[in-house]
Design an enzyme around this catalytic site. Structure first.
Site, short mmCIF file in Angstrom:
data_model
loop_
_atom_site.label_atom_id
_atom_site.label_comp_id
_atom_site.label_asym_id
_atom_site.label_seq_id
_atom_site.Cartn_x
_atom_site.Cartn_y
_atom_site.Cartn_z
N LYS A 1 0.82 -1.22 0.00
CA LYS A 1 0.00 0.00 0.00
C LYS A 1 0.85 1.27 0.00
O LYS A 1 2.04 1.25 0.27
CB LYS A 1 -0.99 -0.07 1.16
CG LYS A 1 -2.01 -1.20 0.90
CD LYS A 1 -3.39 -0.89 1.31
CE LYS A 1 -4.36 -1.95 0.77
NZ LYS A 1 -5.24 -2.46 1.80
N ARG B 1 -3.62 -10.05 5.23
CA ARG B 1 -4.01 -10.14 3.81
C ARG B 1 -2.81 -9.70 2.97
O ARG B 1 -2.38 -8.55 3.08
CB ARG B 1 -5.22 -9.24 3.57
CG ARG B 1 -5.77 -9.29 2.15
CD ARG B 1 -6.97 -8.36 2.01
NE ARG B 1 -7.55 -8.43 0.69
CZ ARG B 1 -7.11 -7.74 -0.36
NH1 ARG B 1 -6.09 -6.91 -0.22
NH2 ARG B 1 -7.70 -7.86 -1.53
N1 HH2 Z 1 -7.38 -3.99 0.52
C1 HH2 Z 1 -7.67 -4.08 -0.79
C2 HH2 Z 1 -8.80 -4.82 -1.21
N2 HH2 Z 1 -9.58 -5.47 -0.33
N3 HH2 Z 1 -10.07 -6.08 1.90
C3 HH2 Z 1 -9.78 -6.01 3.21
N4 HH2 Z 1 -10.54 -6.64 4.10
N5 HH2 Z 1 -8.70 -5.29 3.68
C4 HH2 Z 1 -7.88 -4.59 2.84
O1 HH2 Z 1 -6.92 -3.93 3.31
C5 HH2 Z 1 -8.15 -4.64 1.43
C6 HH2 Z 1 -9.28 -5.41 1.00
C7 HH2 Z 1 -6.83 -3.38 -1.79
O2 HH2 Z 1 -5.80 -4.23 -2.25
P1 HH2 Z 1 -5.88 -5.01 -3.64
O3 HH2 Z 1 -6.92 -6.07 -3.58
O4 HH2 Z 1 -4.53 -5.49 -4.01
O5 HH2 Z 1 -6.24 -3.89 -4.68
P2 HH2 Z 1 -7.56 -3.59 -5.51
O6 HH2 Z 1 -8.66 -3.30 -4.55
O7 HH2 Z 1 -7.18 -2.40 -6.34
O8 HH2 Z 1 -7.88 -4.78 -6.34
#
Ligand code: HH2
Length: 288
Positions: free
Chosen positions: A233, A267
């Protein structure tokens, strides 16, 4: 019986199993690792890499082999940094359909990362057993009912439309959790199925993400297991400039400190490295 009611009955039968899933995961005497599978063209760190179903399933298989305890599938970028395009219900389902059942067959629980109740319901019917809602049951008015009806665990994540550097972020997170927990209770979601997540990078300045990690222990007062997703992040870039795919060191540092602050579920994109870091930290603690 209609396919919809069949799927609810199937899910109701599976619900004991699903809530047992969380208890079983948390019963392990170590932090749990949730591997991220983004079936999206525009996720902030790996958009487009796993849009092809075969590649996505292979990546999930690899994360399981590397030690992932849960696979978190998302088919719409949650837009932590406001750059991704909103996705229609049809498109989100179209991306998930060829991947979900296969990933659910890999032998670890699957969580569905979605803000849409209909997507959550379809994913639960296709084999997912946890709902991960980055709007903490507060965006889609049907989400709490879907979770309750299926009797599955839910991850309630803190979020805000925009970051406000002037606010007390810990107070904001606590107030948000209080609202979400009231919605969960009203819908009949049992308290032992709720996981809380401060939402690192969501509606927060980089400094506020650091604060949420530094003061994570305060959130333990809610009495629910805590999940932290600091992987790649932007706050990492603020401390030590690097593009998303070069933020592994910062992600590991954040996750080790999150566990020290009480996080039970981590995660992460980089499962093998995360599992190794957590094992080494635990071995050092055990050698005291
Ligand atoms: N962060 C992201 C997505 N979903 N869910 C939870 N519970 N906690 C988090 O910190 C979280 C999440 C963002 O990361 P990523 O899935 O890599 O990115 P994107 O949402 O752009 O697909």
């Amino acid at each position: 019986m209609s396919p919809a009611s069949q799927s609810v009955c199937h899910s109701a039968r599976a619900s004991g199993e699903a809530s047992g899933t969380l208890a079983r995961l948390l019963g392990a005497d170590r932090p749990i690792v949730m591997g991220i599978l983004n079936v999206t063209p525009d996720s902030f760190s790996d958009g487009g890499r796993f849009l092809d179903p075969g590649t996505a399933i292979e990546h999930a298989r690899r994360m399981v082999a590397e030690g992932a305890d849960i696979i978190d599938i998302g088919a719409e970028s949650t837009r932590p940094y406001g750059t991704a395009t909103p996705v229609s219900l049809t498109e989100e389902m179209r991306r998930l359909a060829p991947v979900l059942a296969a990933v659910a067959g890999l032998g670890v629980p699957v969580s569905i990362d979605t803000m849409k109740a209909q997507v959550a319901a379809a994913a639960l019917a296709a084999g997912a057993s946890i709902v991960n809602d980055v709007w903490g049951l507060q965006r889609d008015p049907d989400m709490a009912d879907v979770v309750s009806r299926h009797g599955v665990p839910v991850i309630i994540m803190h979020n805000r439309e925009t970051a406000d550097p002037a606010i007390d972020i810990m107070a904001d997170i606590a107030a948000f959790f209080t609202r979400s927990l009231a919605l969960a209770e009203r819908a009949g979601i049992s308290a032992d199925r709720v996981v809380l997540d401060p939402g690192i990078g969501f509606g927060k300045t980089p400094e506020q993400s650091l604060t949420a990690l530094a003061r994570l222990d305060q959130l333990g007062a809610f009495g629910h297991p805590l999940l932290v997703g600091a992987s790649r992040k932007r706050f990492i870039d603020k401390v030590s400039p690097a593009p998303p795919d070069r933020r592994l060191g910062g992600s590991l540092a954040a996750h080790l400190l999150a566990v020290a602050g009480g996080a039970r579920i981590i995660r992460a994109h980089d499962v093998a490295e995360t599992v190794q870091a957590l094992k080494v930290a635990a071995a050092i603690r055990a050698a005291r």
